[in-house]
Motif scaffolding. Structure first.
Motif, PDB file in Angstrom:
ATOM      1  N   GLY A 155       0.816  -1.218   0.000  1.00 23.52           N
ATOM      2  CA  GLY A 155       0.000   0.000   0.000  1.00 23.52           C
ATOM      3  C   GLY A 155       0.842   1.257   0.000  1.00 23.52           C
ATOM      4  O   GLY A 155       0.568   2.207  -0.740  1.00 23.52           O
ATOM      5  N   ALA A 156       1.877   1.286   0.844  1.00 21.02           N
ATOM      6  CA  ALA A 156       2.733   2.471   0.928  1.00 21.02           C
ATOM      7  C   ALA A 156       3.490   2.706  -0.373  1.00 21.02           C
ATOM      8  O   ALA A 156       3.570   3.847  -0.857  1.00 21.02           O
ATOM      9  N   LEU A 157       4.043   1.654  -0.942  1.00 23.74           N
ATOM     10  CA  LEU A 157       4.778   1.814  -2.203  1.00 23.74           C
ATOM     11  C   LEU A 157       3.849   2.191  -3.351  1.00 23.74           C
ATOM     12  O   LEU A 157       4.224   2.974  -4.229  1.00 23.74           O
ATOM     13  N   SER A 158       2.621   1.649  -3.346  1.00 25.24           N
ATOM     14  CA  SER A 158       1.652   2.027  -4.378  1.00 25.24           C
ATOM     15  C   SER A 158       1.320   3.509  -4.290  1.00 25.24           C
ATOM     16  O   SER A 158       1.218   4.197  -5.317  1.00 25.24           O
ATOM     17  N   PHE A 159       1.153   4.008  -3.078  1.00 23.38           N
ATOM     18  CA  PHE A 159       0.904   5.440  -2.911  1.00 23.38           C
ATOM     19  C   PHE A 159       2.071   6.258  -3.455  1.00 23.38           C
ATOM     20  O   PHE A 159       1.863   7.252  -4.159  1.00 23.38           O
ATOM     21  N   LEU A 160       3.289   5.859  -3.123  1.00 23.53           N
ATOM     22  CA  LEU A 160       4.449   6.616  -3.590  1.00 23.53           C
ATOM     23  C   LEU A 160       4.571   6.585  -5.112  1.00 23.53           C
ATOM     24  O   LEU A 160       4.949   7.593  -5.731  1.00 23.53           O
ATOM     25  N   GLY A 217       5.681  10.939   4.885  1.00 20.62           N
ATOM     26  CA  GLY A 217       4.802  10.891   6.048  1.00 20.62           C
ATOM     27  C   GLY A 217       3.467  10.236   5.722  1.00 20.62           C
ATOM     28  O   GLY A 217       2.960   9.409   6.494  1.00 20.62           O
ATOM     29  N   VAL A 218       2.910  10.587   4.586  1.00 19.57           N
ATOM     30  CA  VAL A 218       1.645   9.972   4.169  1.00 19.57           C
ATOM     31  C   VAL A 218       1.855   8.489   3.876  1.00 19.57           C
ATOM     32  O   VAL A 218       1.005   7.659   4.208  1.00 19.57           O
ATOM     33  N   ALA A 219       2.987   8.139   3.270  1.00 23.76           N
ATOM     34  CA  ALA A 219       3.273   6.732   2.986  1.00 23.76           C
ATOM     35  C   ALA A 219       3.378   5.918   4.281  1.00 23.76           C
ATOM     36  O   ALA A 219       2.893   4.790   4.352  1.00 23.76           O
ATOM     37  N   VAL A 220       3.973   6.494   5.309  1.00 21.71           N
ATOM     38  CA  VAL A 220       4.048   5.808   6.604  1.00 21.71           C
ATOM     39  C   VAL A 220       2.650   5.632   7.181  1.00 21.71           C
ATOM     40  O   VAL A 220       2.309   4.575   7.720  1.00 21.71           O
ATOM     41  N   ALA A 221       1.815   6.651   7.058  1.00 27.50           N
ATOM     42  CA  ALA A 221       0.439   6.552   7.544  1.00 27.50           C
ATOM     43  C   ALA A 221      -0.333   5.477   6.782  1.00 27.50           C
ATOM     44  O   ALA A 221      -1.077   4.690   7.383  1.00 27.50           O
TER      45      ALA A 221
END
Length: 61
Positions: free
Chosen positions: A12-17, A38-42
């Motif tokens: 999920g985090a990598l997809s967001f990035l 920060g958003v990726a960590v969230a």
């Protein structure tokens, strides 16, 4: 937290990035790197926390 939940959180985090970087490349503007991280960590934390509940619900269906 089990390994599967952590892996889904990472996905999920990598997809967001990837999506954020694509937006920055397409438009030429966007948020700074610290904000994006920060958003990726969230996203990682929320996804990791919700995976067990979603998996249990999918097993019942």
């Amino acid at each position: 937290m089990n390994r599967a939940a952590a892996v889904w959180g990472l996905v999920g985090a990598l997809s967001f990035l990837v999506l954020a970087q694509g937006y920055r490349l397409a438009t030429g503007d966007g948020l700074g790197l610290p904000v994006l991280l920060g958003v990726a960590v969230a996203v990682f934390l929320v996804t990791t926390a919700t995976v067990p509940a979603v998996a249990a619900r999918m097993r019942r269906v």
